[in-house]
Structure formats: C-alpha cells, structure tokens
Enzyme design. Structure first.
Site, PDB file in Angstrom:
ATOM      1  N   ARG A 133      -6.029   7.049  -0.893  1.00  0.00           N
ATOM      2  CA  ARG A 133      -4.934   6.059  -0.784  1.00  0.00           C
ATOM      3  C   ARG A 133      -5.195   5.076   0.362  1.00  0.00           C
ATOM      4  NH1 ARG A 133       0.541   7.769  -3.285  1.00  0.00           N
ATOM      5  NH2 ARG A 133      -0.193   9.088  -4.965  1.00  0.00           N
ATOM      6  N   ARG A 158       4.510  12.069   5.622  1.00  0.00           N
ATOM      7  CA  ARG A 158       5.267  12.341   4.388  1.00  0.00           C
ATOM      8  C   ARG A 158       4.890  13.711   3.821  1.00  0.00           C
ATOM      9  NH1 ARG A 158       4.975   8.000  -0.426  1.00  0.00           N
ATOM     10  NH2 ARG A 158       2.981   9.002  -0.802  1.00  0.00           N
ATOM     11  N   ARG A 210       5.830  15.752  -7.643  1.00  0.00           N
ATOM     12  CA  ARG A 210       5.914  16.367  -6.317  1.00  0.00           C
ATOM     13  C   ARG A 210       7.160  17.246  -6.290  1.00  0.00           C
ATOM     14  NH1 ARG A 210       5.415  10.506  -3.697  1.00  0.00           N
ATOM     15  NH2 ARG A 210       3.147  10.284  -3.821  1.00  0.00           N
ATOM     16  N   ASN A 218       7.086  -4.039   7.354  1.00  0.00           N
ATOM     17  CA  ASN A 218       7.989  -2.909   7.572  1.00  0.00           C
ATOM     18  C   ASN A 218       7.580  -2.180   8.848  1.00  0.00           C
ATOM     19  OD1 ASN A 218       9.830  -0.853   7.371  1.00  0.00           O
ATOM     20  ND2 ASN A 218       8.737   0.243   5.733  1.00  0.00           N
ATOM     21  N   GLY A 251       2.569   4.424   1.106  1.00  0.00           N
ATOM     22  CA  GLY A 251       3.052   4.899   2.400  1.00  0.00           C
ATOM     23  C   GLY A 251       3.697   3.825   3.245  1.00  0.00           C
ATOM     24  N   VAL A 252       3.717   2.578   2.755  1.00  0.00           N
ATOM     25  CA  VAL A 252       4.252   1.486   3.589  1.00  0.00           C
ATOM     26  C   VAL A 252       5.782   1.529   3.649  1.00  0.00           C
ATOM     27  CG1 VAL A 252       4.449  -0.317   1.793  1.00  0.00           C
ATOM     28  CG2 VAL A 252       3.898  -0.965   4.128  1.00  0.00           C
ATOM     29  N   GLY A 253       6.413   2.163   2.655  1.00  0.00           N
ATOM     30  CA  GLY A 253       7.875   2.270   2.682  1.00  0.00           C
ATOM     31  C   GLY A 253       8.584   1.580   1.524  1.00  0.00           C
ATOM     32  N   LYS A 254       7.868   1.291   0.450  1.00  0.00           N
ATOM     33  CA  LYS A 254       8.479   0.609  -0.714  1.00  0.00           C
ATOM     34  C   LYS A 254       9.605   1.454  -1.298  1.00  0.00           C
ATOM     35  CE  LYS A 254       4.612   0.677  -3.054  1.00  0.00           C
ATOM     36  NZ  LYS A 254       3.747   1.405  -2.109  1.00  0.00           N
ATOM     37  N   GLY A 255       9.304   2.748  -1.473  1.00  0.00           N
ATOM     38  CA  GLY A 255      10.294   3.649  -2.074  1.00  0.00           C
ATOM     39  C   GLY A 255      11.512   3.788  -1.171  1.00  0.00           C
ATOM     40  N   PRO A 297       0.810  -1.223   0.000  1.00  0.00           N
ATOM     41  CA  PRO A 297       0.000   0.000   0.000  1.00  0.00           C
ATOM     42  C   PRO A 297       0.844   1.274   0.000  1.00  0.00           C
ATOM     43  CG  PRO A 297      -0.057  -1.064   2.140  1.00  0.00           C
ATOM     44  CD  PRO A 297       0.655  -2.012   1.226  1.00  0.00           C
TER      45      PRO A 297
HETATM   46  N1  LIG Z   1       9.809   1.518   8.901  1.00  0.00           N
HETATM   47  C1  LIG Z   1       9.450   2.793   8.857  1.00  0.00           C
HETATM   48  N2  LIG Z   1       9.171   3.447   9.989  1.00  0.00           N
HETATM   49  C2  LIG Z   1       8.762   4.742   9.969  1.00  0.00           C
HETATM   50  N3  LIG Z   1       8.624   5.487   8.848  1.00  0.00           N
HETATM   51  C3  LIG Z   1       8.884   4.882   7.688  1.00  0.00           C
HETATM   52  C4  LIG Z   1       9.305   3.516   7.630  1.00  0.00           C
HETATM   53  N4  LIG Z   1       9.487   3.193   6.324  1.00  0.00           N
HETATM   54  C5  LIG Z   1       9.204   4.296   5.612  1.00  0.00           C
HETATM   55  N5  LIG Z   1       8.848   5.305   6.432  1.00  0.00           N
HETATM   56  C6  LIG Z   1       8.409   6.665   6.041  1.00  0.00           C
HETATM   57  O1  LIG Z   1       7.076   6.537   5.566  1.00  0.00           O
HETATM   58  C7  LIG Z   1       6.812   7.446   4.504  1.00  0.00           C
HETATM   59  C8  LIG Z   1       6.301   6.661   3.293  1.00  0.00           C
HETATM   60  O2  LIG Z   1       7.373   5.878   2.776  1.00  0.00           O
HETATM   61  P1  LIG Z   1       7.578   5.671   1.211  1.00  0.00           P
HETATM   62  O3  LIG Z   1       7.418   6.977   0.508  1.00  0.00           O
HETATM   63  O4  LIG Z   1       8.826   4.941   1.046  1.00  0.00           O
HETATM   64  O5  LIG Z   1       6.311   4.758   0.932  1.00  0.00           O
HETATM   65  P2  LIG Z   1       5.844   4.069  -0.422  1.00  0.00           P
HETATM   66  O6  LIG Z   1       5.353   2.726  -0.076  1.00  0.00           O
HETATM   67  O7  LIG Z   1       6.917   4.154  -1.432  1.00  0.00           O
HETATM   68  O8  LIG Z   1       4.641   5.008  -0.841  1.00  0.00           O
HETATM   69  P3  LIG Z   1       3.980   5.242  -2.303  1.00  0.00           P
HETATM   70  O9  LIG Z   1       3.430   3.958  -2.730  1.00  0.00           O
HETATM   71  O10 LIG Z   1       2.911   6.264  -2.023  1.00  0.00           O
HETATM   72  O11 LIG Z   1       5.024   5.786  -3.199  1.00  0.00           O
HETATM   73  C9  LIG Z   1       8.116   8.186   4.251  1.00  0.00           C
HETATM   74  O12 LIG Z   1       8.048   9.453   4.852  1.00  0.00           O
HETATM   75  C10 LIG Z   1       9.174   7.293   4.893  1.00  0.00           C
HETATM   76  O13 LIG Z   1      10.266   8.053   5.356  1.00  0.00           O
HETATM   77  N1  LIG Z   2       0.963  -0.554 -11.618  1.00  0.00           N
HETATM   78  C1  LIG Z   2       1.881   0.374 -11.394  1.00  0.00           C
HETATM   79  N2  LIG Z   2       1.945   1.007 -10.219  1.00  0.00           N
HETATM   80  C2  LIG Z   2       2.904   1.912 -10.022  1.00  0.00           C
HETATM   81  C3  LIG Z   2       3.849   2.219 -11.005  1.00  0.00           C
HETATM   82  N3  LIG Z   2       4.683   3.164 -10.515  1.00  0.00           N
HETATM   83  C4  LIG Z   2       4.285   3.433  -9.269  1.00  0.00           C
HETATM   84  N4  LIG Z   2       3.209   2.672  -8.966  1.00  0.00           N
HETATM   85  C5  LIG Z   2       2.459   2.629  -7.709  1.00  0.00           C
HETATM   86  O1  LIG Z   2       1.608   3.734  -7.634  1.00  0.00           O
HETATM   87  C6  LIG Z   2       1.372   4.024  -6.277  1.00  0.00           C
HETATM   88  C7  LIG Z   2       1.449   5.505  -6.036  1.00  0.00           C
HETATM   89  O2  LIG Z   2       2.738   5.993  -6.279  1.00  0.00           O
HETATM   90  P1  LIG Z   2       3.104   7.507  -5.925  1.00  0.00           P
HETATM   91  O3  LIG Z   2       4.495   7.709  -6.451  1.00  0.00           O
HETATM   92  O4  LIG Z   2       2.084   8.378  -6.600  1.00  0.00           O
HETATM   93  O5  LIG Z   2       3.041   7.613  -4.436  1.00  0.00           O
HETATM   94  C8  LIG Z   2       2.394   3.232  -5.462  1.00  0.00           C
HETATM   95  O6  LIG Z   2       1.724   2.128  -4.889  1.00  0.00           O
HETATM   96  C9  LIG Z   2       3.351   2.733  -6.497  1.00  0.00           C
HETATM   97  O7  LIG Z   2       3.886   1.487  -6.147  1.00  0.00           O
HETATM   98  C10 LIG Z   2       3.768   1.525 -12.237  1.00  0.00           C
HETATM   99  O8  LIG Z   2       4.565   1.713 -13.164  1.00  0.00           O
HETATM  100  N5  LIG Z   2       2.777   0.622 -12.379  1.00  0.00           N
END
Ligand SMILES: Nc1ncnc2c1ncn2[C@@H]1O[C@H](COP(=O)(O)OP(=O)(O)OP(=O)(O)O)[C@@H](O)[C@H]1O
Ligand SMILES: Nc1nc2c(ncn2[C@@H]2O[C@H](COP(=O)(O)O)[C@@H](O)[C@H]2O)c(=O)[nH]1
Length: 383
Positions: free
Chosen positions: A270, A259, A166, A293, A136-140, A134
C-alpha cells in the site's frame, strides 16, 4: 396568466402495442414483450432496412417490466423514449440507448450490436462526490463523519471487492464481498461504473451502488482509488473529484500501521502504491480539489466548505417532481423539438390526471449509465 401556446407536431408514435416498432435512420427497432407471454423478458430486435436483415443485440442495463404495453418515439439518433402503460409516471419513463457514447464504447469492447436500458429520472439530483487518495490517508474517516453528521444528505456508494472482510466489516454495508469470477462477469455485462485492481484485489463501483443513493435523494460519496477516479471522470457521471493528501509520507505510514488492519507485507504494498497515487494528484483535469488531512477536524471543516454545507442551498428539483409523482399513467402523443406531449390514459381522471403534460428533455444531465437524469415536466391545461 395565459401560458404560451405550444405547437406539437404529430410524429409517428408507436402506441398501445405489445411490441413497438420505432424507425431511426435506416433501422427499425422492435421493442416489447416476447410473443411467448410466459417469458417476462423484453425483446429488442433491429431490422436493417437496407439489407432487410435482423439482428438481436446484447441488451445492457436493468430492463423495465413493460407489463402491458408501451408508447415509444425516437428522441434523436442516440435514444428512444418509451413510456410504460399502467405504471405511475415517475416509474414509467425509460430510454433505450441505441447509439450513445456508452453504447458505442460497449459495442467496440464486445464486438457485437449493443443497446442499453436507461431509466428516466425527473429532476437533476446532486452531483456525487468522489473522494480519492492513498490508503490510510483518512478517506473513510472523513466520509463516515459526513454520513454521521448529515444522514439525510449523504449516502455511501457500497463498492464490490474481492478482498476478504476485516474484523467488524459487514457484507453489504462496508463492501459487497464477492468472488473474482462473479465481479468479472458483472463487469463484462456493463453493470459497473468503474473497477480497478488495487493492492492485489479487484474493487469496483456498480452503477446500482451510485444510483440507489441518488434515487433516495441523497448525495452519493464514492471512496475509490485514483484509477477509479480516472474512470469515473471519463464516464457520463458528473461528479466532484477530491484528492486527500497526507501531511507527510511518514505520517501516512504511521496511520496505516496504527490502524492495524493489514499485514506488514500488505502495508509495504500500500505504501508503494501510495507514492504512485500521490504523483497523480496533480494530473491535469483529474481532481477539482486537494485537501490535506493533517488535523482531522480542520480537514473536515474544509471538506464541508467545499461541499457548501454551510449554505442552506435547497435543490429546485421539487418544482419538477410534483407532476412526476402523480399516480396516473400516461402515453406519448407527439413531439415538439425536445418536448414530448403526454396524455393521460383513459379512465385516469380519478387519479387526478386531468391535464396534458410536456416532458422536456432539453437539459438532460449526466447520470451513470442506466439513468437519464434532468427530465422536466410541466402541465399544459390548454393548447
Ligand atoms: N487527521 C488524522 N490524524 C490522525 N489519524 C487519522 C487522521 N485521519 C484518519 N486517521 C486515522 O488513520 C487511519 C486510516 O484512516 P482511514 O481508514 O480513514 O483511511 P483510508 O484513506 O480510508 O484508507 P483505505 O484507503 O485503506 O481504506 C485510521 O486509523 C484513522 O482513524
Ligand atoms: N477503484 C476503486 N477503488 C476502490 C473501490 N472501493 C474502495 N477502493 C479503494 O481501494 C483502496 C483500498 O481499500 P481498503 O478498503 O481495502 O482499505 C482504497 O484506496 C479505496 O479508496 C472501488 O469501488 N473502486
């Protein structure tokens, strides 16, 4: 040490032609430069031998240059092998997919005759890693850590999206920010491995985004939503699928808010989508691994374990790549089962091409559409 002698049967190889005609079943495929040399595009025409009618198919994928001429031979009912003349070996191997599962699927979608180009890649490359979960879970955050700690091992698949950038997001680095009409056109032309409507915008992974990373010898990381993961699972790309869970829904909400990149309305959207995504984390056959995470460092260590980053595992592709890196150019002379005998072109001795090569297609492994990986090459000094 004597090598086992291999018998190559001489099959009909279309060689040294501006246009090659290759018979597969009841059809003849004509491939080559157009008669009008000023056009750089390659023509593909299909003759139905039973009805004596010609069809011009929709051609998908990035086409080879076919600068001079080529040799061509069917691999099986699904694809034709083409070796471009005057180009170093590892740049010269191409396949025209005529009836692969991808082509069948595209034919159904488009309702027209379809063929697709696929570049032959020597060696296997490492399986890409799909990280889903989902918002905000921390994938990025996890992907960025991997990339920072192992810059030569991992590369990020830069997705396309119709959402606005952004602050601090750079076009071409974080995403390719694009118009909806443009991404829809590219999707319809088969340039995307997957795409999905996520939180009100279109997001998609182009084939090029994945393959350019793999071609650099790096392992590709795809940060995509669950719909995207499902599409990749259904594609020919073999990957590892990881779902990242939050320790609780409350904590997920806290992270999204902290965030500070979304409006309240977007956060609510979301979070609604997050519930549906969490429900799918246990979908049979979708994800290979689940990671929670909670503490970031613990989760990162677990991710590294999953990816065997503590092992000093080296890919054995180098064994095969050596021959492919020759600068000499080759042409196909014959076929034996899944091996194709390649002969250096005349005047290639100065480039070190003294021996015949066997191109082995017995263990092709799934690349994204557009790439055929797992080609092996060995020298045959005498046969
Ligand atoms: N284990 C953790 N504990 C606390 N905060 C965390 C943790 N992992 C990530 N974060 C913070 O949570 C926020 C969301 O993380 P991130 O942007 O990596 O999520 P995401 O899954 O990539 O979201 P999206 O799908 O919207 O791109 C960030 O501000 C990040 O610094
Ligand atoms: N199916 C796909 N999902 C994607 C791709 N690139 C990002 N994502 C997902 O979208 C959400 C939101 O991302 P955000 O950058 O707007 O926060 C997040 O769950 C991503 O994993 C894609 O190429 N294909």
């Amino acid at each position: 040490m004597g090598e086992e002698a291999v018998e190559f049967s001489v099959e009909k190889v279309a060689r040294d032609c501006k246009q090659s005609a290759v018979d597969v079943g009841d059809r003849t495929y004509v491939i080559g430069r157009s008669d009008d040399d000023s056009k750089s595009s390659i023509i593909v025409k299909i003759l139905d031998k039973l009805t004596q009618t010609w069809a011009v198919p929709t051609v998908l994928g990035t086409q080879p240059t076919l600068t001079k001429s080529q040799s061509a031979i069917p691999v099986n009912d699904e694809k034709i092998l083409i070796i471009e003349k005057g180009v170093p070996l590892n740049e010269s191997i191409w396949f025209l997919e005529i009836d692969t599962p991808f082509v069948k699927q595209q034919r159904k979608i488009k309702g027209t005759e379809v063929v697709s180009w696929s570049k032959g890649i020597i060696g296997v490359g490492q399986k890409p890693v799909v990280i889903s979960g989902p918002s905000g879970v921390g994938k990025g955050t996890l992907s960025a850590k991997l990339m920072k700690d192992y810059p030569s091992k991992f590369g990020f698949s830069v997705s396309h999206t119709t959402r606005s950038p952004r602050e601090k997001e750079i076009d071409g680095v974080h995403y390719h920010f694009t118009e909806r009409s443009k991404i829809e056109k590219d999707i319809s032309e088969g340039k995307f491995l997957e795409f999905a409507h996520v939180h009100g915008n279109v997001y998609g992974t182009s084939i090029e985004a994945v393959e350019s990373v793999t071609d650099e010898g790096k392992r590709c990381i795809l940060d995509i939503d669950v719909q995207g993961a499902r599409s990749v699972r259904a594609s020919s790309l073999e990957a590892i699928f990881i779902f990242v869970c939050p320790p609780s829904f409350k904590e997920l909400e806290k992270r999204l808010r902290a965030r500070g990149t979304e409006t309240e309305e977007q956060i609510q959207k979301r979070l609604r989508n997050a519930r549906a995504e969490l429900d799918q984390s246990n979908s049979p056959g979708l994800f290979d691994h689940l990671l929670v995470n909670d503490d970031l460092e613990t989760c990162y260590e677990n991710l590294k374990k999953l990816l065997s980053l503590d092992d000093d595992h080296e890919d054995s592709d180098d064994l095969f790549i050596k021959d492919g890196k020759q600068s000499a150019s080759y042409c196909i002379v014959s076929k034996h089962d899944s091996e194709f005998l390649l002969q250096p072109e005349t005047n290639e001795a100065k480039n070190g091409a003294t021996s015949l090569l066997a191109l082995d297609l017995s263990s092709l492994s799934g690349g994204a559409p557009g790439r055929t990986r797992g080609l092996k090459i060995r020298s045959i000094n005498s046969f």
